[in-house]
Motif scaffolding. Structure first.
Motif, PDB file in Angstrom:
ATOM      1  N   VAL A  27      68.145 -43.927  52.301  1.00 27.35           N
ATOM      2  CA  VAL A  27      68.363 -43.535  53.700  1.00 27.35           C
ATOM      3  C   VAL A  27      67.295 -42.574  54.209  1.00 27.35           C
ATOM      4  O   VAL A  27      67.383 -42.082  55.332  1.00 27.35           O
ATOM      5  CB  VAL A  27      69.779 -42.955  53.947  1.00 27.35           C
ATOM      6  CG1 VAL A  27      70.842 -43.980  53.585  1.00 27.35           C
ATOM      7  CG2 VAL A  27      69.996 -41.656  53.194  1.00 27.35           C
ATOM      8  N   ASP A  60      69.868 -56.884  63.636  1.00 31.30           N
ATOM      9  CA  ASP A  60      70.651 -56.317  62.529  1.00 31.30           C
ATOM     10  C   ASP A  60      69.942 -55.139  61.853  1.00 31.30           C
ATOM     11  O   ASP A  60      70.577 -54.179  61.437  1.00 31.30           O
ATOM     12  CB  ASP A  60      71.009 -57.399  61.505  1.00 31.30           C
ATOM     13  CG  ASP A  60      69.796 -58.104  60.945  1.00 31.30           C
ATOM     14  OD1 ASP A  60      68.966 -58.551  61.747  1.00 31.30           O
ATOM     15  OD2 ASP A  60      69.672 -58.199  59.712  1.00 31.30           O
ATOM     16  N   TYR A  61      68.632 -55.211  61.749  1.00 32.42           N
ATOM     17  CA  TYR A  61      67.882 -54.127  61.097  1.00 32.42           C
ATOM     18  C   TYR A  61      68.029 -52.827  61.887  1.00 32.42           C
ATOM     19  O   TYR A  61      68.257 -51.748  61.323  1.00 32.42           O
ATOM     20  CB  TYR A  61      66.417 -54.549  60.984  1.00 32.42           C
ATOM     21  CG  TYR A  61      65.514 -53.584  60.234  1.00 32.42           C
ATOM     22  CD1 TYR A  61      65.932 -52.918  59.102  1.00 32.42           C
ATOM     23  CD2 TYR A  61      64.211 -53.362  60.680  1.00 32.42           C
ATOM     24  CE1 TYR A  61      65.091 -52.048  58.424  1.00 32.42           C
ATOM     25  CE2 TYR A  61      63.358 -52.508  60.004  1.00 32.42           C
ATOM     26  CZ  TYR A  61      63.806 -51.845  58.878  1.00 32.42           C
ATOM     27  OH  TYR A  61      62.974 -50.987  58.209  1.00 32.42           O
ATOM     28  N   ARG A  76      71.514 -51.443  61.356  1.00 33.78           N
ATOM     29  CA  ARG A  76      71.718 -50.810  60.045  1.00 33.78           C
ATOM     30  C   ARG A  76      71.136 -49.393  59.987  1.00 33.78           C
ATOM     31  O   ARG A  76      71.597 -48.561  59.219  1.00 33.78           O
ATOM     32  CB  ARG A  76      71.100 -51.670  58.932  1.00 33.78           C
ATOM     33  CG  ARG A  76      71.954 -52.857  58.552  1.00 33.78           C
ATOM     34  CD  ARG A  76      71.541 -53.429  57.224  1.00 33.78           C
ATOM     35  NE  ARG A  76      70.213 -53.985  57.239  1.00 33.78           N
ATOM     36  CZ  ARG A  76      69.899 -55.186  57.696  1.00 33.78           C
ATOM     37  NH1 ARG A  76      70.845 -55.963  58.180  1.00 33.78           N
ATOM     38  NH2 ARG A  76      68.659 -55.634  57.665  1.00 33.78           N
ATOM     39  N   LYS A  77      70.125 -49.143  60.812  1.00 34.77           N
ATOM     40  CA  LYS A  77      69.544 -47.791  60.827  1.00 34.77           C
ATOM     41  C   LYS A  77      70.495 -46.781  61.493  1.00 34.77           C
ATOM     42  O   LYS A  77      70.332 -45.584  61.347  1.00 34.77           O
ATOM     43  CB  LYS A  77      68.212 -47.798  61.586  1.00 34.77           C
ATOM     44  CG  LYS A  77      67.093 -48.463  60.806  1.00 34.77           C
ATOM     45  CD  LYS A  77      65.840 -48.429  61.647  1.00 34.77           C
ATOM     46  CE  LYS A  77      64.687 -49.123  60.961  1.00 34.77           C
ATOM     47  NZ  LYS A  77      63.533 -49.257  61.861  1.00 34.77           N
ATOM     48  N   LYS A 102      77.931 -62.087  59.872  1.00 38.62           N
ATOM     49  CA  LYS A 102      77.452 -62.420  61.214  1.00 38.62           C
ATOM     50  C   LYS A 102      78.621 -62.947  62.035  1.00 38.62           C
ATOM     51  O   LYS A 102      79.461 -63.679  61.492  1.00 38.62           O
ATOM     52  CB  LYS A 102      76.373 -63.507  61.121  1.00 38.62           C
ATOM     53  CG  LYS A 102      74.989 -62.974  60.789  1.00 38.62           C
ATOM     54  CD  LYS A 102      73.966 -64.085  60.840  1.00 38.62           C
ATOM     55  CE  LYS A 102      72.564 -63.558  60.590  1.00 38.62           C
ATOM     56  NZ  LYS A 102      72.085 -62.642  61.623  1.00 38.62           N
ATOM     57  N   ALA A 128      78.679 -53.518  60.371  1.00 42.96           N
ATOM     58  CA  ALA A 128      77.676 -53.048  59.391  1.00 42.96           C
ATOM     59  C   ALA A 128      76.651 -54.134  59.054  1.00 42.96           C
ATOM     60  O   ALA A 128      75.834 -53.943  58.156  1.00 42.96           O
ATOM     61  CB  ALA A 128      78.375 -52.585  58.120  1.00 42.96           C
ATOM     62  N   THR A 129      76.722 -55.269  59.726  1.00 40.24           N
ATOM     63  CA  THR A 129      75.812 -56.428  59.598  1.00 40.24           C
ATOM     64  C   THR A 129      75.917 -57.139  58.246  1.00 40.24           C
ATOM     65  O   THR A 129      75.042 -57.901  57.876  1.00 40.24           O
ATOM     66  CB  THR A 129      74.320 -56.088  59.872  1.00 40.24           C
ATOM     67  OG1 THR A 129      73.769 -55.413  58.734  1.00 40.24           O
ATOM     68  CG2 THR A 129      74.126 -55.246  61.114  1.00 40.24           C
ATOM     69  N   VAL A 130      77.016 -56.895  57.543  1.00 44.05           N
ATOM     70  CA  VAL A 130      77.241 -57.644  56.295  1.00 44.05           C
ATOM     71  C   VAL A 130      77.614 -59.089  56.645  1.00 44.05           C
ATOM     72  O   VAL A 130      77.175 -60.029  55.985  1.00 44.05           O
ATOM     73  CB  VAL A 130      78.362 -56.977  55.464  1.00 44.05           C
ATOM     74  CG1 VAL A 130      78.713 -57.828  54.246  1.00 44.05           C
ATOM     75  CG2 VAL A 130      77.928 -55.574  55.031  1.00 44.05           C
TER      76      VAL A 130
END
Lengths: 314, 259
Positions: free
Chosen positions: A108, A75-76, A79-80, A58, A54-56
């Motif tokens: 969202v 990461d962006y 997250r999408k 690394k 979830a890119t929380v």
């Protein structure tokens, strides 16, 4: 898995916090439209893996790809594609479910009126509507977990990450939530569930990875994992007192066994035939047998066989 | 590029909505703050009106009104940092960083949330200032709003910086109190600059270069208490405070968001 593409590709993923290695060189693939389970006890590295997808977090080394996008470098984009229901609901005491979810819907991508409509639909589906204006601290643990799941249902991401989605939820609601999760998959979402609930894993997941102390111990369908125990049956015996040392070598002749206080688990072939001999052996050694059970191996047995530990400490 | 910019603005705006909603939920805190700011005005105004040397301050109510106007935006914009700190400790931040928005938009949205809180809270005090001191000219309204924007962004960013500079909660609380105290009291809100220079000695530059003092000076000019003010110094100084604070908040918040 036929022609299904990879939704998530975990490649040599390691995550360290200081000197502590939470996940150690994990590699596995999760395919589109499957419900995949990460099974392991608390502290095994499940949540760390999910939070990195979830890119929380690394990765310390290695990488995770979501539909080809690198979690560490894109990461962006990741997250999408990903929505997550956290293990511990992430809200402040002053928040109300209706406000939280309306805002989540806006984030969202829904517009104001559309957001309100979708939020109401999802809240009614999960039985949350009556709780909409309560403060978060007034909600039960199970209701808080439903609010987390509601976020994912509103988002309808391509990959849904559910961290122990039915922990603290009552039995009746659990079954309803499992149906909701399966319906989400039917609508095209790939689902990754972390759990230490063996029954949940058997009931919902199509493939499972067993993680213990940050390392992958086994991967496959439930049937494949059960078949990975080389002997077919599991005999569980409860007894009073201590197991004499002299009996241990004789028990090993029947197959591998695990001893936990007053419970003995033996992995054998043709358990029904051998159980009488084993009970006689114990009685001959002065052991008073209280309860005997012969069964096919469960995921819990697979886990115990592979790691020597229990999924839930008793 | 334009799509990316509009996406960034939309994301930052949506993030700020969350902080605005929470602002209204703290209704008792808000009521207390409004009461305190009005008390500042009434108590200081009435008590010091006849006591202070009229050559230094001819009319204390007209002197203190722009100061309270400044405090109102400073206090409300500063609230954002406390929430950022609590969210980091309780890992609510995990939720924020998992959302389909860019990290830059997240930080910008939090800063914007503080700025909007500042403007909303200040609006009532602006009306009060107009009632007491009269309405500024159009040019001076523009100047007032510019100063308010710069100060609100500075205070919002500084409060986020303070909340993210250390993970030690006690140290964080101490730094927060110190920063708050310095801006509140070591400025020209309650005292004229001549008195500050005469009495504070080597500490006088702290008040002189304070963004609060700079904003108060601009307000006093705009609302007609001062006939002239060094606009270049005050606006340049405020802009510098604003840019440095935003940069610090961005770097420190991002550092805390990513592990």
């Amino acid at each position: 898995m036929g022609m299904k593409g990879k939704a998530i590709e975990i490649v040599g993923f390691t995550k360290k916090f200081g000197d502590f290695t939470a996940v150690d060189n994990l590699s596995l693939d999760i395919y589109e439209n499957e419900i995949f389970g990460l099974l392991g006890p608390n502290g095994s590295g499940k949540t760390t893996t999910l939070l990195t997808i979830a890119t929380v977090y690394k990765p310390t080394s290695g990488d995770i790809y979501v539909f080809g996008h690198s979690a560490s470098r894109e990461d962006y984009e990741v997250r999408k594609l990903v929505g997550i229901a956290f293990q511990e609901p992430k809200a402040m005491w002053i928040d109300k479910p209706i406000d939280l979810l309306n805002w989540h819907a806006r984030v969202v991508g829904y517009s104001g009126d559309e957001a309100k409509r979708v939020v109401r639909e999802v809240m009614e589906l999960l039985g949350l509507w009556e709780h909409r204006n309560k403060y978060f601290y007034q909600l039960s643990g199970g209701t808080r977990k439903k609010v987390e799941l509601a976020k994912v249902l509103i988002q309808k991401p391509r990959v849904a990450i559910l961290d122990e989605p039915t922990a603290q939820v009552d039995v009746l609601s659990k079954h309803a939530l499992w149906d909701v999760i399966k319906k989400l998959r039917d609508e095209g979402t790939t689902i990754l569930i972390a759990t230490n609930d063996m029954f949940e894993a058997e009931r919902v997941c199509e493939r499972i990875a067993i993680i213990y102390k940050g390392r992958l111990r086994a991967l496959g369908t439930i049937e494949e994992l059960k078949d990975s125990i080389p002997r077919g049956d599991v005999i569980e015996i409860q007894f009073d007192g201590l197991l004499p040392e002299s009996l241990r070598s004789e028990l090993e002749a029947y197959g591998r066994f695990e001893l936990r206080s007053n419970a003995l688990t033996i992995y054998v072939e043709k358990g029904e035939e051998k159980v009488i001999d084993i009970v006689d052996l114990l009685k001959g050694g002065g052991v008073r047998v209280k309860k005997i059970m012969v069964k096919e191996p469960s995921l819990d047995d697979v886990f115990t066989y592979l790691t020597g530990a229990k999924l839930r400490e008793e | 590029m334009s799509v990316r910019i509009s996406g960034f603005i939309r994301e930052a705006y949506v993030v700020s909505l969350r902080d605005l909603r929470r602002f209204w939920q703290n209704i008792y805190w808000l009521a207390g703050q409004v009461a305190m700011n009005i008390a500042d005005l009434v108590i200081f105004g009435l008590i010091f009106r006849g006591l202070v040397n009229p050559q230094l301050i001819p009319d204390y109510i007209r002197f203190i009104t722009p100061g309270v106007l400044c405090l109102s935006i400073f206090i409300s914009a500063f609230t954002i940092g406390r929430e950022v700190g609590v969210e980091l400790r309780r890992e609510v931040t995990h939720y924020l960083v998992s959302l389909p928005i860019s990290r830059s938009a997240l930080v910008a949205g939090r800063i914007l949330g503080g700025v909007l809180r500042g403007f909303i809270y200040q609006s009532g005090f602006i009306i009060l200032a107009v009632l007491i001191m009269g309405s500024p000219t159009t040019e001076k309204w523009v100047l007032t709003i510019t100063a308010s924007t710069l100060l609100a962004a500075t205070m919002s960013s500084l409060s986020i910086t303070v909340s993210t500079v250390t993970r030690d909660f006690n140290l964080q609380a101490a730094i927060r109190s110190l920063v708050y105290f310095m801006f509140f009291f070591v400025s020209n809100v309650f005292y004229p600059e001549k008195a500050l220079q005469a009495r504070l000695g080597s500490a006088a530059p702290i008040a002189y270069y304070s963004p609060v003092s700079m904003t108060v000076s601009i307000y006093r000019y705009c609302f007609g208490y001062l006939q002239s003010v060094d606009l270049f110094f005050n606006l340049t100084g405020l802009t510098a405070w604003c840019l440095i604070s935003i940069l610090l908040a961005y770097r420190l918040y991002i550092r805390n968001l990513t592990r």
